[in-house]
Scaffold this motif. Structure first.
Motif, PDB file in Angstrom:
ATOM      1  N   ARG A 111       0.856  -1.142   0.037  1.00  0.00           N
ATOM      2  CA  ARG A 111      -0.009   0.017  -0.045  1.00  0.00           C
ATOM      3  C   ARG A 111       0.961   1.138  -0.194  1.00  0.00           C
ATOM      4  NH1 ARG A 111      -5.203  -0.260  -1.278  1.00  0.00           N
ATOM      5  NH2 ARG A 111      -5.852   1.308   0.418  1.00  0.00           N
ATOM      6  N   LYS A 112       0.430   2.594  -0.237  1.00  0.00           N
ATOM      7  CA  LYS A 112       0.902   3.699  -0.431  1.00  0.00           C
ATOM      8  C   LYS A 112       1.399   4.353   1.109  1.00  0.00           C
ATOM      9  CE  LYS A 112      -0.911   4.641  -4.789  1.00  0.00           C
ATOM     10  NZ  LYS A 112      -2.051   5.251  -5.458  1.00  0.00           N
ATOM     11  N   ASP A 113       0.732   3.510   2.172  1.00  0.00           N
ATOM     12  CA  ASP A 113       1.040   4.207   3.609  1.00  0.00           C
ATOM     13  C   ASP A 113       2.691   4.161   3.789  1.00  0.00           C
ATOM     14  OD1 ASP A 113       1.299   1.550   3.781  1.00  0.00           O
ATOM     15  OD2 ASP A 113      -0.094   1.722   5.611  1.00  0.00           O
ATOM     16  N   TYR A 148      -9.594  13.521  -3.979  1.00  0.00           N
ATOM     17  CA  TYR A 148      -9.770  11.883  -4.038  1.00  0.00           C
ATOM     18  C   TYR A 148     -11.371  11.855  -3.286  1.00  0.00           C
ATOM     19  CZ  TYR A 148      -9.773   6.859  -3.712  1.00  0.00           C
ATOM     20  OH  TYR A 148     -10.218   5.444  -3.871  1.00  0.00           O
ATOM     21  N   LYS A 205     -14.336   1.322  -2.174  1.00  0.00           N
ATOM     22  CA  LYS A 205     -14.487   2.689  -1.593  1.00  0.00           C
ATOM     23  C   LYS A 205     -14.055   3.099  -0.548  1.00  0.00           C
ATOM     24  CE  LYS A 205     -14.210   5.020  -5.907  1.00  0.00           C
ATOM     25  NZ  LYS A 205     -13.390   3.671  -6.438  1.00  0.00           N
ATOM     26  N   ARG A 240      -4.699   8.985 -16.370  1.00  0.00           N
ATOM     27  CA  ARG A 240      -5.282   8.920 -14.837  1.00  0.00           C
ATOM     28  C   ARG A 240      -6.945   9.582 -14.977  1.00  0.00           C
ATOM     29  NH1 ARG A 240      -5.244  11.586 -10.274  1.00  0.00           N
ATOM     30  NH2 ARG A 240      -5.760  10.525  -8.620  1.00  0.00           N
ATOM     31  N   ASN A 293     -11.075   2.303   0.980  1.00  0.00           N
ATOM     32  CA  ASN A 293      -9.977   3.324   0.651  1.00  0.00           C
ATOM     33  C   ASN A 293     -10.172   4.705   1.250  1.00  0.00           C
ATOM     34  OD1 ASN A 293      -8.366   1.796  -1.098  1.00  0.00           O
ATOM     35  ND2 ASN A 293      -9.390   2.213  -2.851  1.00  0.00           N
ATOM     36  N   ASP A 314      -9.025   4.479   4.818  1.00  0.00           N
ATOM     37  CA  ASP A 314      -7.493   4.247   4.842  1.00  0.00           C
ATOM     38  C   ASP A 314      -7.242   5.618   4.588  1.00  0.00           C
ATOM     39  OD1 ASP A 314      -5.697   2.423   5.272  1.00  0.00           O
ATOM     40  OD2 ASP A 314      -5.421   1.933   2.903  1.00  0.00           O
ATOM     41  N   ARG A 329      -4.738  16.803  -2.970  1.00  0.00           N
ATOM     42  CA  ARG A 329      -4.951  15.348  -3.397  1.00  0.00           C
ATOM     43  C   ARG A 329      -6.055  14.729  -2.590  1.00  0.00           C
ATOM     44  NH1 ARG A 329      -0.660  11.257  -6.117  1.00  0.00           N
ATOM     45  NH2 ARG A 329      -2.217   9.622  -6.748  1.00  0.00           N
ATOM     46  N   TRP A 359       1.271  12.400  -0.877  1.00  0.00           N
ATOM     47  CA  TRP A 359       0.057  13.065  -1.189  1.00  0.00           C
ATOM     48  C   TRP A 359      -0.117  14.187  -0.624  1.00  0.00           C
ATOM     49  CZ3 TRP A 359      -5.208  10.261  -2.569  1.00  0.00           C
ATOM     50  CH2 TRP A 359      -5.057   9.212  -3.185  1.00  0.00           C
ATOM     51  N   GLN A 377     -14.581   5.620 -14.633  1.00  0.00           N
ATOM     52  CA  GLN A 377     -14.978   4.986 -13.483  1.00  0.00           C
ATOM     53  C   GLN A 377     -16.293   5.532 -12.838  1.00  0.00           C
ATOM     54  OE1 GLN A 377     -13.718   3.713  -9.062  1.00  0.00           O
ATOM     55  NE2 GLN A 377     -12.024   3.674 -10.463  1.00  0.00           N
ATOM     56  N   TRP A 383     -14.041  12.817  -5.540  1.00  0.00           N
ATOM     57  CA  TRP A 383     -14.054  11.951  -6.693  1.00  0.00           C
ATOM     58  C   TRP A 383     -14.842  10.759  -6.496  1.00  0.00           C
ATOM     59  CZ3 TRP A 383     -11.639   7.275  -6.925  1.00  0.00           C
ATOM     60  CH2 TRP A 383     -11.927   6.497  -7.989  1.00  0.00           C
ATOM     61  N   GLU A 432      -5.890  -5.505 -12.485  1.00  0.00           N
ATOM     62  CA  GLU A 432      -5.594  -4.151 -12.507  1.00  0.00           C
ATOM     63  C   GLU A 432      -4.000  -3.661 -12.353  1.00  0.00           C
ATOM     64  OE1 GLU A 432      -8.750  -1.455 -11.473  1.00  0.00           O
ATOM     65  OE2 GLU A 432      -7.049  -0.228 -10.529  1.00  0.00           O
ATOM     66  N   ARG A 437      -9.229   7.549 -16.926  1.00  0.00           N
ATOM     67  CA  ARG A 437      -9.589   6.465 -16.268  1.00  0.00           C
ATOM     68  C   ARG A 437     -10.492   7.059 -14.922  1.00  0.00           C
ATOM     69  NH1 ARG A 437      -5.901   4.612 -12.426  1.00  0.00           N
ATOM     70  NH2 ARG A 437      -4.217   5.844 -13.366  1.00  0.00           N
ATOM     71  N   LYS A 438     -10.323   8.044 -14.296  1.00  0.00           N
ATOM     72  CA  LYS A 438     -11.188   8.387 -13.142  1.00  0.00           C
ATOM     73  C   LYS A 438     -12.589   8.863 -13.681  1.00  0.00           C
ATOM     74  CE  LYS A 438      -7.931   7.972  -9.889  1.00  0.00           C
ATOM     75  NZ  LYS A 438      -8.275   6.893  -8.848  1.00  0.00           N
TER      76      LYS A 438
END
Ligand SMILES: Nc1nc2c(ncn2[C@@H]2O[C@H](COP(=O)(O)OP(=O)(O)O)[C@@H](OP(=O)(O)OP(=O)(O)O)[C@H]2O)c(=O)[nH]1
Length: 181
Positions: free
Chosen positions: A27-29, A149, A126, A100, A129, A132, A145, A141, A107, A152, A68, A103-104
């Protein structure tokens, strides 16, 4: 009808498949949490919070990022888990080859056209996330951002409404705390 043993065998095979596929992903954490925590957590939201025990939905939730984000193909998903699960994974997979922003927005558009089963996976994804994101900001981030998020994600969720009151209620609680509703 499949026996309990057959269902448990398939469910365990699915978790093992996803764990092997995501083994090098984090994960990005800040802590670099193993990525597999996310798909398992999405399935856990569905069973524990929403009371969803539909096997193809749960399998698709565990597999939802394999195509993905890893070398997994849709054919491989079908070979191991059948054509119904393949179709659900296709519905929840973004095309990472697209820019990106495209893609967003796709979705948001695709949410409105999704099947009931795919909508359940999308809502739980969702919810995971966004929780999170409340827990910690991904590395690199900015606060802007993060805010984008949330906005969106609300657009996506708004196109999924009328699917599951528990999941939508939990998402609305987050949107309320972010002053989006
Ligand atoms: N909040 C959070 N997200 C993380 C973390 N690590 C990885 N992610 C993933 O990052 C994606 C969101 O980041 P973005 O920058 O918006 O999307 P991108 O990576 O696809 O470009 C989500 O995946 P996605 O498949 O694109 O889901 P979704 O954005 O379609 O819901 C989410 O699962 C983390 O530590 N915290």
């Amino acid at each position: 009808m499949a026996s309990m043993g057959e269902i448990l065998k398939l469910y365990t095979k699915c978790m093992n498949f996803a764990a092997v596929k995501h083994k090098d992903q984090r994960r990005k954490d800040q802590d670099g949490t193993p990525y597999i925590n996310h798909p398992i957590g999405v399935a856990f939201i569905l069973t524990e919070e929403a009371g969803i025990y539909d096997v193809p939905v749960l399998l698709a939730s565990i597999l939802h990022d394999t195509v993905e984000d890893t070398d997994t193909t849709f054919d491989e998903i079908e070979q191991h888990f059948g054509s119904h699960v393949r179709k659900l994974v296709e519905e929840v997979t973004d095309d990472k080859a697209l820019p990106r922003d495209v893609r967003k927005s796709k979705q948001v558009e695709n949410a409105a056209k999704s099947s009931y089963e795919a909508r359940l996976v999308k809502l739980a994804d969702k919810l995971y996330n966004l929780r999170d994101l409340q827990r910690c900001l991904p590395v690199g981030w900015t606060e802007k951002r993060r805010e984008e998020y949330y906005k969106w994600a609300k657009e996506v969720v708004d196109n999924l409404r009328g699917t599951n009151a528990i999941l939508e209620g939990a998402l609305d609680e987050i949107f309320r705390s972010e002053h989006l509703i």
